[in-house]
Design a protein around this motif. Sequence first.
Motif, short mmCIF file in Angstrom:
data_model
loop_
_atom_site.label_atom_id
_atom_site.label_comp_id
_atom_site.label_asym_id
_atom_site.label_seq_id
_atom_site.Cartn_x
_atom_site.Cartn_y
_atom_site.Cartn_z
N UNK A 314 0.84 -0.97 0.08
CA UNK A 314 0.00 0.07 0.13
C UNK A 314 0.84 1.35 0.23
N UNK A 315 0.83 2.10 -0.89
CA UNK A 315 1.68 3.33 -1.31
C UNK A 315 0.69 4.34 -1.00
N UNK A 316 0.87 4.97 0.37
CA UNK A 316 0.11 5.89 1.02
C UNK A 316 0.76 7.58 0.45
N UNK A 317 -0.13 8.20 -0.13
CA UNK A 317 0.11 9.32 -0.57
C UNK A 317 -0.09 10.76 0.08
N UNK A 318 0.67 11.62 0.25
CA UNK A 318 0.36 12.91 1.00
C UNK A 318 -0.05 14.23 -0.03
N UNK A 319 -0.98 14.53 -0.40
CA UNK A 319 -1.51 15.36 -1.46
C UNK A 319 -1.62 16.67 -1.02
N UNK A 343 8.51 13.50 -3.36
CA UNK A 343 7.45 12.66 -3.22
C UNK A 343 7.20 11.72 -4.42
N UNK A 344 7.01 12.50 -5.46
CA UNK A 344 7.08 11.73 -7.02
C UNK A 344 8.08 10.85 -7.16
N UNK A 345 9.54 11.14 -6.87
CA UNK A 345 10.49 10.26 -7.27
C UNK A 345 10.35 9.23 -6.12
N UNK A 346 10.22 9.46 -4.93
CA UNK A 346 9.98 8.38 -3.86
C UNK A 346 9.12 7.27 -4.38
N UNK A 347 7.96 7.64 -4.99
CA UNK A 347 6.85 7.16 -5.53
C UNK A 347 7.35 6.07 -6.62
N UNK A 360 -1.44 -1.16 -4.32
CA UNK A 360 -2.46 -0.20 -4.24
C UNK A 360 -2.06 1.36 -3.96
N UNK A 361 -2.44 2.20 -4.60
CA UNK A 361 -1.95 3.56 -4.56
C UNK A 361 -3.17 4.26 -3.76
N UNK A 362 -2.70 4.53 -2.41
CA UNK A 362 -3.96 5.20 -1.72
C UNK A 362 -3.88 6.75 -1.90
N UNK A 363 -4.67 7.41 -2.52
CA UNK A 363 -4.64 8.87 -2.91
C UNK A 363 -5.58 9.60 -2.39
N UNK A 364 -5.30 10.54 -1.42
CA UNK A 364 -6.50 11.21 -0.69
C UNK A 364 -7.13 12.11 -1.57
N UNK A 365 -6.90 12.30 -2.73
CA UNK A 365 -7.85 12.89 -3.73
C UNK A 365 -7.85 12.29 -4.93
N UNK A 366 -8.96 12.43 -5.88
CA UNK A 366 -9.25 11.52 -7.17
C UNK A 366 -8.30 11.98 -8.31
N UNK A 367 -8.11 10.90 -9.09
CA UNK A 367 -7.51 11.61 -10.41
C UNK A 367 -8.05 12.27 -11.57
N UNK A 409 -0.22 -4.57 -11.74
CA UNK A 409 -0.98 -4.68 -10.63
C UNK A 409 -1.16 -3.19 -9.75
N UNK A 410 -1.34 -2.27 -10.34
CA UNK A 410 -1.53 -0.82 -9.69
C UNK A 410 -2.89 -0.52 -9.39
N UNK A 411 -3.62 -0.44 -8.51
CA UNK A 411 -4.82 0.09 -8.40
C UNK A 411 -5.23 1.29 -7.52
N UNK A 412 -5.84 2.41 -7.98
CA UNK A 412 -5.91 3.56 -7.08
C UNK A 412 -7.22 3.55 -6.16
#
Length: 520
Positions: A314-319, A343-347, A360-367, A409-412
């Motif tokens: 699970x990749x937890x983002x900070x937007x 953060x983008x380079x980290x991801x 799973x890319x856990x995004x606090x805002x939709x794309x 296998x990436x899912x947002x």
Amino acid sequence: MSHRPLPGRRSVLRGSLAASAALSLPTALGAAPAFARSGRPTAGWGVQAGDVTCDSGLVWVRSDRPARMIVETSATESFRTARRWHGPLLGPGTDFTGTTRLRGLPSGEQIHYRVLLADPDDPRRTGEPVTGTFRTASAKRRDGVRFVWSGDLAGQGWGINPEFGGYTIYNAMAALDPDFFLCSGDTVYADGPITETVALPDGRTWRNVTTEEKAKVAETLGEFRGNFRYNLLDENLRAFNARVPSIVQWDDHEVTNNWYPGEILTDARYTEKRVDVLAARARRAFSEYFPISTLRRPGGRVHRVQHHGPLLDVFVLDMRTYRNANSPNDQPVDPQGILGREQLQWLKRELSRSRAVWKVIASDMPIGLVVPDAPNIEAVAQGDPGKPLGRELQIAELLRFVKHRRITGTVWLTADVHHTSAQHYQPSKAAFSDFEPFWEFVSGPLNAGAFPANALDGTFGPDRVFVKAPTTPNVSPAGGFQFFGEVDIDGHSGELTVRLREQDGTVLFTQVLQPGRVGQ
């Protein structure tokens, strides 16, 4: 689902509910309860576990006074053979909260734990223990993974309503026996005061539990802390926390609506206009009230990758922390974007390193959903269906990277918009087509106002396969439209099944994804 049966799960539930009942608060007062052992430290806010891995977990508690945190773990509820962990001294510097890291735990097993709070001057004087349980991630693929996700709690003035049963959605999530809960942000509404009553459109009255800190927008550290304590007044949430570990991220309402670094507020409700000052206080309270390992380190951060065995990362983002200012979002060059360059380079780096079947890319805002901050744009998409502009440039860069590195296998997963939907992104329909197809699933709110579906932006070719949303804004929890999602990864086939669910657990939509495909 290939989860093996869990011995004693029914009794665990009974014990959790009994503990919850013992911790029931006088809701009109909003005060922590007293235990029988008068004069000893108490843990009336319950316990939580977080950032659980195959061999570790982080346990949280709050005391009502200075105390030494002690955790005992056992393979059984009897605690006949227990291992003891000595935690920190809890004091006013952390609002009497603290966490203890448990290491060397067995993989894929149910861990029973109890937290004792000891008098610092007399360690033999302890309050009543508060118990919890969690399941460590399994190192064996065949055991599978199940988790739930949602966000947006106590927003738009809809707080804890005892007549409504409180935050009942947590009971429906707990009934699925998930391995963990992914909380996708807006964990509190620090900018949303809670009043005693709210008139409903049908003539009924919504009655909230109220506290002093929730009577105004949060500005001081104490007021931010009070926002996090407010949600813990709900017995459903406390019982859930005692049974299900969490992975938590934040969004805007932990601070104030649609905030960005460097912003100066014009909102007349605030005497402190500097968002950076408010955000620092909110971040401190956030770090105190959730068991998040990366926030406890020097230079702590919200974004992180949580490894959950061979099936899932699970990749937890900070937007929020690294974004640029809200604008029309149509600039042709935008190196800062919504994630920031670091953060983008980290991801990218962590996605490349991942060997998990699903990412799973856990995004606090939709794309691809347009989220306005009139006259500007709050999220990524700005409504122009043409080539990527503004913050879309970072997402295009990431999607291109995933394609050319052949990362499968990436899912947002996201929340934020207060309705539930499923979007399939297809390069054949997109203005920008240098990516592989992917899915974005939206859920929430947990207990907040529900809103109509947001418009789609065609830049990345989204096809809205499913949506459920009201036609009018700010529908109360009594009016329905409260949602959570479930992800179920089968240990044998590797199939990932997403179910979008209503507040009572009713399944609204199901999508099955196959492992190992570059795009689907």
